[in-house]
Write a protein that holds these residues in place. Structure first.
Motif, PDB file in Angstrom:
ATOM      1  N   TRP A   1      38.317  30.428  49.708  1.00 16.51           N
ATOM      2  CA  TRP A   1      39.204  31.296  48.962  1.00 16.51           C
ATOM      3  C   TRP A   1      40.473  31.728  49.030  1.00 16.51           C
ATOM      4  O   TRP A   1      41.435  32.345  48.472  1.00 16.51           O
ATOM      5  CB  TRP A   1      38.395  32.982  49.018  1.00 16.51           C
ATOM      6  N   GLY A   2      41.232  30.605  50.153  1.00 12.44           N
ATOM      7  CA  GLY A   2      42.395  31.080  50.618  1.00 12.44           C
ATOM      8  C   GLY A   2      43.474  29.917  49.693  1.00 12.44           C
ATOM      9  O   GLY A   2      44.415  29.725  49.697  1.00 12.44           O
ATOM     10  N   GLN A   3      42.422  28.989  49.095  1.00 17.56           N
ATOM     11  CA  GLN A   3      43.040  27.877  48.442  1.00 17.56           C
ATOM     12  C   GLN A   3      42.838  28.356  46.667  1.00 17.56           C
ATOM     13  O   GLN A   3      43.600  27.627  46.054  1.00 17.56           O
ATOM     14  CB  GLN A   3      42.180  26.602  48.675  1.00 17.56           C
ATOM     15  N   VAL A   4      41.880  28.914  46.347  1.00 11.68           N
ATOM     16  CA  VAL A   4      41.534  29.228  45.151  1.00 11.68           C
ATOM     17  C   VAL A   4      41.232  30.585  44.957  1.00 11.68           C
ATOM     18  O   VAL A   4      40.253  31.318  45.555  1.00 11.68           O
ATOM     19  CB  VAL A   4      40.192  28.357  44.442  1.00 11.68           C
ATOM     20  N   PHE A   5      41.850  31.441  44.246  1.00 12.40           N
ATOM     21  CA  PHE A   5      41.828  33.013  44.249  1.00 12.40           C
ATOM     22  C   PHE A   5      40.271  33.188  43.934  1.00 12.40           C
ATOM     23  O   PHE A   5      39.588  32.738  42.914  1.00 12.40           O
ATOM     24  CB  PHE A   5      42.715  33.469  43.237  1.00 12.40           C
ATOM     25  N   PRO A   6      39.630  34.161  44.568  1.00 14.64           N
ATOM     26  CA  PRO A   6      38.249  34.459  44.308  1.00 14.64           C
ATOM     27  C   PRO A   6      37.768  35.733  43.422  1.00 14.64           C
ATOM     28  O   PRO A   6      39.013  36.061  42.690  1.00 14.64           O
ATOM     29  CB  PRO A   6      37.710  35.160  45.790  1.00 14.64           C
ATOM     30  N   ARG A   7      36.782  35.925  43.088  1.00 20.54           N
ATOM     31  CA  ARG A   7      36.452  36.713  41.792  1.00 20.54           C
ATOM     32  C   ARG A   7      37.136  38.046  41.930  1.00 20.54           C
ATOM     33  O   ARG A   7      37.508  38.431  40.771  1.00 20.54           O
ATOM     34  CB  ARG A   7      34.907  36.721  41.685  1.00 20.54           C
ATOM     35  N   TRP A   8      37.235  38.716  43.227  1.00 21.82           N
ATOM     36  CA  TRP A   8      37.406  40.156  43.225  1.00 21.82           C
ATOM     37  C   TRP A   8      39.033  40.035  43.080  1.00 21.82           C
ATOM     38  O   TRP A   8      39.469  41.412  43.300  1.00 21.82           O
ATOM     39  CB  TRP A   8      37.246  40.680  44.642  1.00 21.82           C
ATOM     40  N   THR A   9      39.826  39.204  42.868  1.00 22.38           N
ATOM     41  CA  THR A   9      41.160  39.226  42.511  1.00 22.38           C
ATOM     42  C   THR A   9      41.306  39.291  40.988  1.00 22.38           C
ATOM     43  O   THR A   9      42.603  39.196  40.500  1.00 22.38           O
ATOM     44  CB  THR A   9      42.020  37.964  43.069  1.00 22.38           C
ATOM     45  N   LEU A  10      40.350  39.500  40.256  1.00 17.21           N
ATOM     46  CA  LEU A  10      40.198  39.853  39.030  1.00 17.21           C
ATOM     47  C   LEU A  10      41.175  38.638  37.948  1.00 17.21           C
ATOM     48  O   LEU A  10      40.780  37.620  37.948  1.00 17.21           O
ATOM     49  CB  LEU A  10      40.783  41.234  38.528  1.00 17.21           C
ATOM     50  N   VAL A  11      42.320  38.993  37.526  1.00 17.49           N
ATOM     51  CA  VAL A  11      43.012  38.222  36.606  1.00 17.49           C
ATOM     52  C   VAL A  11      43.406  36.955  37.321  1.00 17.49           C
ATOM     53  O   VAL A  11      43.564  35.928  36.550  1.00 17.49           O
ATOM     54  CB  VAL A  11      44.469  38.910  36.022  1.00 17.49           C
ATOM     55  N   LEU A  12      43.309  36.857  38.655  1.00 15.03           N
ATOM     56  CA  LEU A  12      43.857  35.737  39.179  1.00 15.03           C
ATOM     57  C   LEU A  12      42.502  34.451  39.774  1.00 15.03           C
ATOM     58  O   LEU A  12      42.888  33.460  40.060  1.00 15.03           O
ATOM     59  CB  LEU A  12      44.576  36.005  40.699  1.00 15.03           C
ATOM     60  N   ALA A  13      41.445  35.368  39.505  1.00 15.07           N
ATOM     61  CA  ALA A  13      40.161  34.567  39.736  1.00 15.07           C
ATOM     62  C   ALA A  13      40.191  33.281  39.305  1.00 15.07           C
ATOM     63  O   ALA A  13      40.619  32.817  37.999  1.00 15.07           O
ATOM     64  CB  ALA A  13      39.026  35.042  39.493  1.00 15.07           C
TER      65      ALA A  13
END
Length: 378
Positions: free
Chosen positions: A258-270
């Protein structure tokens, strides 16, 4: 591997970014000249610049830094030219010797960040300016050294791989992955160094006594501070412990996908790829200063306890020499553990996320092509 076309509007920006090994030496040279001018100006204007809360830079040291900055500016520009083996070695050694000086100049950066985040104000505006200028210089000098070292080894100065042609095309980024078991174990062990320091501070904030410090004495020494700090203390949270928790969050992000690909909880950045420098830059900047400061405290505390060095002066809220000595050691374990943990995690992250020039990947790295998940124009 999926391709992506280059946006027309961002073409010039992308090309500029891809060619950073070409312009970074000149940017570092410009920084050196500006840095020297700032140091001389402060000496002529008799400005007090603080290296630490109670330690100022002497005028002679400003002039020494100015001279060193001019020399390193010339070295950086010289790395863009071809020289013999002996001169190339001198240039590389000169960069390697200058970087630690710049690193020491930005050693108090984490302390300034915590102070600003807690709304405690700025103790020394010129001191903060000096730290920021050194931080910028550190980044530029490291980039110059990396690109020049790769070039001397016959590698692409941008991606570090051996391939023909220019390295200004799209990059192929590796798929998100987890740090090795050895790295994770090392980082978790180092993170344990935070426990004594954070535990003692939490005891004080919650109203307990420890190391000869009473809860009342702790409250008195922190009375009248910023509203945010008092609000956190009211619920048992020390602001420096909260800052350490942010460091732990950064550590975890460096080790897990999740430090390489934005996880779900980052909403618009997921689902979007995390810009590589977003975690790496603060990690490296904090890691170096925290490591140096922490190791110094870990050595200083036992030497004072053994009588090799004078005992630290007792200052409120501490009431005993042993109490303040133990707290210094706990601080060393916390800062050193967090700093060294960031070094290990950042090194792993930098290796796992290092992109390669995509135009040469299928031909020259066929065995590794499956580990690269996407091609970007950056």
């Amino acid at each position: 591997m999926s391709g992506s076309s280059e946006p027309t509007g961002n073409a010039s920006w992308n090309v500029w970014g891809r060619r950073w090994p070409e312009w970074v030496p000149f940017a570092a040279g410009g920084w050196g000249v500006l840095y020297a001018a700032v140091q001389v100006t402060w000496v002529m204007a008799e400005v007090d610049v603080r290296w630490a809360p109670h330690v100022s830079y002497p005028p002679a040291f400003h002039l020494l830094l100015a001279a060193l900055a001019v020399l390193v500016a010339l070295v950086c520009v010289a790395t863009t030219r071809d020289f013999g083996r002996r001169v190339r070695g001198v240039l590389l050694v000169s960069l390697g010797a200058t970087i630690p000086v710049s690193v020491l100049g930005m050693a108090s950066l984490p302390a300034h960040v915590v102070t600003l985040a807690s709304s405690a104000g700025v103790e020394s505006a010129t001191g903060l300016a000096q730290v920021l200028v050194n931080a910028v210089g550190t980044v530029l000098l490291v980039l110059v050294a990396i690109a020049y070292r790769r070039r001397l080894r016959g590698r692409c100065p941008r991606c570090g791989q051996k391939h023909p042609g220019a390295g200004d095309g799209p990059l192929a980024h590796p798929r998100a992955g987890i740090a090795s078991k050895r790295t994770r174990r090392t980082v978790y062990i180092l993170m344990c160094g935070l426990l004594p320091w954070a535990g003692v501070k939490t005891i004080w904030t919650l109203g307990g006594d420890a190391l000869g410090v009473t809860a009342e004495g702790w409250r008195e020494i922190n009375a009248g501070g910023p509203g945010a700090v008092e609000a956190l203390a009211a619920v048992g949270i020390d602001v420096t412990v909260l800052a350490a928790a942010a460091g732990v969050f950064l550590l975890l992000g460096l080790m897990y996908p999740w430090g390489q690909v934005f996880p779900r909880w980052t909403l618009v950045l997921a689902g979007r790829r995390v810009p590589r420098l977003l975690p790496l830059l603060p990690a490296w900047l904090a890691a170096v200063s925290l490591s140096v400061y922490g190791i110094f405290l870990m050595i200083f505390a036992p030497l004072t306890a053994l009588g090799v060095l004078p005992n630290p002066a007792i200052a409120p809220p501490f009431t005993t020499t042993s109490g303040i000595t133990w707290m210094i050691e706990f601080g060393g374990l916390a800062f050193g553990g967090l700093g060294l943990g960031l070094v290990a995690a950042a090194r792993s992250y930098a290796t796992r996320t290092r992109p390669v020039c995509a135009a040469h990947l299928p031909v020259h790295r066929p065995a590794d092509a499956s580990q690269f998940g996407s091609v970007t124009a950056k």
